[in-house]
Write a protein that holds these residues in place. Structure first.
Motif, PDB file in Angstrom:
ATOM      1  N   THR A 126       0.811  -1.225   0.000  1.00 28.08           N
ATOM      2  CA  THR A 126       0.000   0.000   0.000  1.00 28.08           C
ATOM      3  C   THR A 126       0.845   1.276   0.000  1.00 28.08           C
ATOM      4  OG1 THR A 126      -0.166   0.063   2.428  1.00 28.08           O
ATOM      5  CG2 THR A 126      -1.872  -1.174   1.249  1.00 28.08           C
ATOM      6  N   LEU A 127       2.149   1.151  -0.189  1.00 24.41           N
ATOM      7  CA  LEU A 127       3.018   2.342  -0.187  1.00 24.41           C
ATOM      8  C   LEU A 127       3.267   2.811  -1.625  1.00 24.41           C
ATOM      9  CD1 LEU A 127       4.639   4.356   1.487  1.00 24.41           C
ATOM     10  CD2 LEU A 127       6.589   2.806   1.365  1.00 24.41           C
ATOM     11  N   TRP A 128       2.532   3.820  -2.025  1.00 18.64           N
ATOM     12  CA  TRP A 128       2.627   4.391  -3.367  1.00 18.64           C
ATOM     13  C   TRP A 128       2.812   5.901  -3.267  1.00 18.64           C
ATOM     14  CZ3 TRP A 128       1.143   2.180  -8.387  1.00 18.64           C
ATOM     15  CH2 TRP A 128       0.927   0.800  -8.340  1.00 18.64           C
ATOM     16  N   SER A 129       3.324   6.477  -4.313  1.00 16.37           N
ATOM     17  CA  SER A 129       3.342   7.937  -4.407  1.00 16.37           C
ATOM     18  C   SER A 129       1.914   8.419  -4.646  1.00 16.37           C
ATOM     19  CB  SER A 129       4.254   8.376  -5.551  1.00 16.37           C
ATOM     20  OG  SER A 129       3.678   8.058  -6.801  1.00 16.37           O
ATOM     21  N   GLY A 130       1.722   9.720  -4.445  1.00 12.82           N
ATOM     22  CA  GLY A 130       0.456  10.325  -4.841  1.00 12.82           C
ATOM     23  C   GLY A 130      -0.600  10.358  -3.758  1.00 12.82           C
TER      24      GLY A 130
ATOM     25  N   SER B 265       3.618   5.852  -8.719  1.00  9.34           N
ATOM     26  CA  SER B 265       4.601   4.764  -8.647  1.00  9.34           C
ATOM     27  C   SER B 265       4.502   3.995  -7.337  1.00  9.34           C
ATOM     28  CB  SER B 265       6.030   5.317  -8.746  1.00  9.34           C
ATOM     29  OG  SER B 265       6.236   5.923  -9.984  1.00  9.34           O
ATOM     30  N   TYR B 266       4.735   2.705  -7.435  1.00  9.97           N
ATOM     31  CA  TYR B 266       4.869   1.856  -6.246  1.00  9.97           C
ATOM     32  C   TYR B 266       6.246   2.119  -5.641  1.00  9.97           C
ATOM     33  CZ  TYR B 266       5.074  -2.515  -3.518  1.00  9.97           C
ATOM     34  OH  TYR B 266       5.179  -3.447  -2.519  1.00  9.97           O
ATOM     35  N   ALA B 267       6.290   2.311  -4.326  1.00  7.19           N
ATOM     36  CA  ALA B 267       7.522   2.787  -3.686  1.00  7.19           C
ATOM     37  C   ALA B 267       8.165   1.725  -2.786  1.00  7.19           C
ATOM     38  CB  ALA B 267       7.212   4.028  -2.857  1.00  7.19           C
TER      39      ALA B 267
ATOM     40  N   LEU C 129       3.019  -4.840 -11.170  1.00  7.43           N
ATOM     41  CA  LEU C 129       3.938  -5.371 -12.188  1.00  7.43           C
ATOM     42  C   LEU C 129       5.083  -6.188 -11.596  1.00  7.43           C
ATOM     43  CD1 LEU C 129       4.552  -2.643 -14.939  1.00  7.43           C
ATOM     44  CD2 LEU C 129       3.593  -4.912 -15.260  1.00  7.43           C
ATOM     45  N   GLN C 130       5.443  -5.884 -10.341  1.00  6.98           N
ATOM     46  CA  GLN C 130       6.494  -6.650  -9.673  1.00  6.98           C
ATOM     47  C   GLN C 130       5.923  -7.442  -8.503  1.00  6.98           C
ATOM     48  OE1 GLN C 130       9.430  -2.959 -10.497  1.00  6.98           O
ATOM     49  NE2 GLN C 130      10.254  -4.406  -9.031  1.00  6.98           N
ATOM     50  N   GLY C 131       4.628  -7.652  -8.540  1.00  7.10           N
ATOM     51  CA  GLY C 131       3.966  -8.409  -7.491  1.00  7.10           C
ATOM     52  C   GLY C 131       3.892  -7.572  -6.235  1.00  7.10           C
ATOM     53  N   LEU C 132       4.939  -7.691  -5.421  1.00 10.35           N
ATOM     54  CA  LEU C 132       5.037  -7.013  -4.135  1.00 10.35           C
ATOM     55  C   LEU C 132       6.463  -6.527  -3.890  1.00 10.35           C
ATOM     56  CD1 LEU C 132       3.984  -6.532  -1.146  1.00 10.35           C
ATOM     57  CD2 LEU C 132       4.202  -8.970  -0.784  1.00 10.35           C
ATOM     58  N   TRP C 133       7.389  -6.945  -4.748  1.00  9.23           N
ATOM     59  CA  TRP C 133       8.815  -6.825  -4.438  1.00  9.23           C
ATOM     60  C   TRP C 133       9.505  -5.808  -5.349  1.00  9.23           C
ATOM     61  CZ3 TRP C 133       6.099 -11.409  -5.070  1.00  9.23           C
ATOM     62  CH2 TRP C 133       5.778 -12.067  -3.865  1.00  9.23           C
ATOM     63  N   ASN C 134       9.696  -4.613  -4.825  1.00 10.52           N
ATOM     64  CA  ASN C 134      10.299  -3.541  -5.625  1.00 10.52           C
ATOM     65  C   ASN C 134      11.391  -2.838  -4.828  1.00 10.52           C
ATOM     66  OD1 ASN C 134      10.814  -1.242  -7.277  1.00 10.52           O
ATOM     67  ND2 ASN C 134       9.298  -0.119  -6.065  1.00 10.52           N
TER      68      ASN C 134
END
Length: 802
Positions: free
Chosen positions: A69-73, A117-119, A376-381
């Motif tokens: 749940t950690l995204w920009s915006g 973006s997913y952070a 796009l990366q599941g959970l792992w970024n």
């Protein structure tokens, strides 16, 4: 006597070889002789919300931490461009006049902001005080219990680490042990790439930070957010050590354990995200309280109890399916070496099973948060600026993530996507009106994010229509709603949640369709996802009308919505409109090369081997093209695939394997499955002859390249598709079984109609099958020329021997 010894020795060698293969050819364990140096070599853990990427270094261990749940915006202003729809008539006029160059330019006026973006949340480091050379190193991930382990020896002392991320207890647990008293000495650091600070309070390390706000030029912020000083999603990471002996000390940013024999590290993370439509700064959750409560509750429990409840929770999903593809003679090798050997064309049936099991493992680990599907990366970024923002790309990739949810018996994981679709339908109503001029229903476009953004992207006219201008995500996603119903037979879900979403997507499509010059219904403007045509005069473009992919998705959307309304006995007038429109859609066209045309006219592709094959949607994931019902279209689909060739990106291979399976060509599907498992070097690795391209990284992650998880999910789904295919009326067993899998068994694969399959086969012939009904119902069972109608009550099963 000598002959007797030779015989016994030979027998012993045979037995040793046999048992080595049994124990070593694991279907459930990824293992390595060295720590991970690159992200694509790491082992990943997750509980559907918190993710951990473990490198397993001996002297220094690095663990990337994520929270899904950690995204920009912040919540999107869906009404960002209230008059964009006024450009549609001019685009349509240009297309009517066959002025494609003008249409392409005008289409840019129907663009909005790009996604957020997913952070990455942070990086945890465990640094050993003693530095030395590790020997007898072993690193593994056991898919059967979702636990990773590292063991090694240093200076005569054996060290072990055990890692898992618990869904019931909502924390990560790391247990460290030494086989000599007082030999554990390490520091812990925690840092983030985001704006943050770290301090140690009462021997608890506290990381607090905030995700950035990315606003593209021209994106107007809603007035209620303008006065806020603090914006963006807050996050918290907490780390605490539980020791059996030794001493814990701390500095401002470091936790230290000295002279211990065993210790448990607890990691708890949380964010202020409180839903797609709530401002995470002013209306957010109390992330620090949530993280602390989860930490305290877990800390109070014994390690064995935490581990036990983690395993029980995970296995209730993972253990539902068991796949065996027959005997293997492959040797005992670490996973990276095993993958290299397989890439050379060697047999390793259990690696194929391992890949299938890994796909299911990844979905369980990344998709258990309502309204927030696997990205796009599941959970792992690990990246501050991840590839393609690690967002929801809805012209294939998000959907491909969920192809294995229902048929591999993970229906609960589908809920993350289904609840997200509900969010999209809210912002999508505004998008339908303001960008497309359609007053009824909802629409979604190429990209989305945690804020359920539905507008067409492109930074307000700055980017290429070939990917930015595409309004068909709602039609595609609505078919996932139907899939969930037809596998689960949950009429209550269909009535309360599913059908309104399907109807809304269909309403938009009805309002978006226009007549062509012959009276057929088409879309205008249209693009075919990320592909371009080439005209005889040399013009290369993407904007046209009557795209095959658009119409295939609309066919599927209308067909399933009609079926749903019949089941619920509702909306007869609306159903009639859909049936009429369905009969008037511009029909499929077969081109001069025998292919299924992608464009309204028989134009050339700018790239004949393009990775997208959206015009084949009706074959898979749709089901209105089949070798039996539409043999001409099935043959044209086959020709299309042959022209495109087999060399493509990871996710595209995943799709093509499913397409070949639907054409009942098991050997071609298997050929591509093997290519999907082609070894690819980590992105940052420098080698003399680097292995690049689509395939599989050493940790079995899909290589687009770079890493995208959709290939893992698509590839795993394809294995199930080769073994069982179904629709609302029939179940087809072993429809695309390759010669390489001439014997085997599977238990727990699901079929539409609420059925579950167990079967065994030998010499490519079905020998035994058990069909169970979860809800009660009837179906026709098909294997080759064998057909049998079965009717079962809820909980009943039938055994069949052929």
């Amino acid at each position: 006597m000598n002959l007797e010894i030779i015989k016994k020795t030979f027998l012993l060698l045979l037995l040793t070889s046999y048992y080595t293969n049994i124990s070593a050819q694991s279907k459930d364990v990824l293992w390595y002789k060295q720590p991970a140096e690159f992200f694509e070599e790491s082992l990943v853990l997750g509980n559907g919300k918190m993710g951990a990427t473990v490198f397993g270094g001996a002297n220094s261990d690095k663990i990337y931490l994520n929270d899904i749940t950690l995204w920009s915006g912040e919540p999107v202003n869906a009404n960002m461009s209230p008059e964009a729809y006024k450009n549609i008539p001019a685009i349509r006029e240009a297309l009517q006049n066959e002025n494609y160059k003008l249409a392409e330019e005008l289409n840019k006026k129907v663009q909005g902001k790009n996604s957020e973006s997913y952070a990455p949340l942070g990086t945890l480091e465990i640094n050993n005080s003693e530095k030395g050379k590790a020997v007898n190193y072993h690193r593994e991930l056991d898919l059967s219990n979702a636990i990773s382990k590292v063991s090694y020896e240093m200076a005569g002392i054996k060290y072990t680490r055990e890692y898992f991320v618990s869904a019931p207890d909502k924390v990560m647990i790391i247990k460290l042990t030494a086989d000599q008293k007082g030999a554990l000495n390490f520091d812990i650091n925690l840092k983030s790439l985001l704006k943050s600070n770290v301090e140690v309070r009462n021997n608890i390390m506290v990381l607090r930070g905030v995700a950035p706000i990315h606003e593209n030029a021209g994106y107007s912020v809603l007035p209620k957010y303008l006065n806020l000083k603090d914006r963006g999603t807050r996050f918290t990471g907490l780390v605490q050590i539980k020791k059996t002996d030794g001493t814990i000390t701390s500095s401002r940013e470091t936790l230290t354990l000295k002279d211990a024999t065993e210790a448990i590290i607890f990691v708890s993370v949380a964010t202020s995200f409180n839903g797609f439509d709530k401002n995470p700064a002013s209306e957010g959750l109390d992330d620090i309280s949530i993280a602390l409560e989860n930490l305290n509750k877990a800390y109070a429990k014994a390690f064995d109890k935490l581990k036990e409840s983690h395993i029980a929770d995970y296995q209730k999903f993972f253990n539902r399916v068991n796949l065996d593809l027959g005997k293997t003679t492959a040797p005992d090798l670490p996973t990276d070496e095993r993958l290299l050997r397989y890439a050379d064309g060697k047999e390793d049936k259990n690696l194929e099973v391992l890949y299938f099991n890994y796909g299911r493992y990844l979905l369980i680990s990344s998709s258990r948060t309502l309204g927030v599907p696997a990205n796009l990366q599941g959970l792992w970024n690990p990246h501050l600026s991840p590839p393609w923002s690690s967002n929801y790309t809805m012209n294939i990739n998000l959907e491909e993530n969920y192809w294995l949810a229902e048929n591999t018996n993970l229906s609960e994981m589908h809920s993350s996507l289904l609840s997200f679709i509900k969010n999209l339908s809210v912002t999508g109503k505004v998008t339908a009106k303001t960008f497309y001029g359609v007053d009824k229903g909802w629409a979604a476009a190429h990209n989305s994010d945690i804020w359920a953004m539905t507008n067409p992207v492109g930074q307000f006219g700055k980017e290429d229509p070939m990917w930015a201008c595409w309004p068909m995500a709602g039609a595609w996603l609505s078919t996932h709603v139907w899939e969930h119903y037809t596998f689960s037979q949950d009429v209550t879900y269909l009535k309360k949640e599913g059908y309104p979403l399907m109807k809304g997507a269909a309403e938009f499509c009805l309002g978006w369709l226009v007549n062509d010059k012959n009276g057929n219904l088409i879309t205008s403007p249209s693009t075919s996802p990320e592909n371009q045509y080439k005209l005889a005069d040399g013009f290369v473009g993407a904007t046209f009308y009557g795209g095959t992919a658009d119409l295939a998705m609309i066919r599927e959307c209308f067909d399933k919505t009609i079926k749903a309304s019949k089941i619920l006995n509702t909306d007869a007038d609306f159903r009639k409109k859909l049936e009429t429109a369905l009969s008037r859609l511009y029909p499929y066209q077969i081109g001069k090369k025998g292919n299924l045309q992608e464009w309204y006219f028989d134009w050339d592709d700018n790239d004949p081997k393009h990775r997208h094959q959206s015009q084949l949607f009706g074959l898979f994931p749709g089901d209105h093209i089949t070798p039996l019902k539409t043999p001409d279209l099935a043959e044209a689909s086959k020709k299309t695939l042959e022209i495109k060739g087999d060399e493509t990106t990871g996710w595209s291979k995943g799709w093509r394997i499913n397409l070949w399976a639907r054409l009942w060509d098991g050997n071609r599907a298997y050929k591509m499955f093997r290519e999907l498992l082609r070894y690819v070097d980590p992105d940052g690795k420098k080698t003399e002859k680097p292995r690049r391209g689509g395939g599989t990284y050493p940790n079995l992650f899909d290589a687009h390249p770079p890493f995208q998880i959709d290939g893992n999910f698509g590839g795993a789904a394809a294995v199930a598709e080769m073994l069982v295919q179904s629709d609302e009326n029939e179940i087809r067993l072993l429809p695309a079984l390759p010669d390489a899998w001439s014997e085997g068994s599977v238990k727990g694969i699901c079929a539409r109609g609420g059925f579950e399959i167990e079967m065994t086969w030998n010499n490519k012939n079905l020998s035994h099958a058990v069909i169970s009904s979860k809800t009660g119902g009837k179906t026709t069972l098909v294997f080759g020329n064998y057909k049998k109608e079965i009717i079962l009550k809820k909980g009943e099963s039938i055994e069949i021997d052929i």
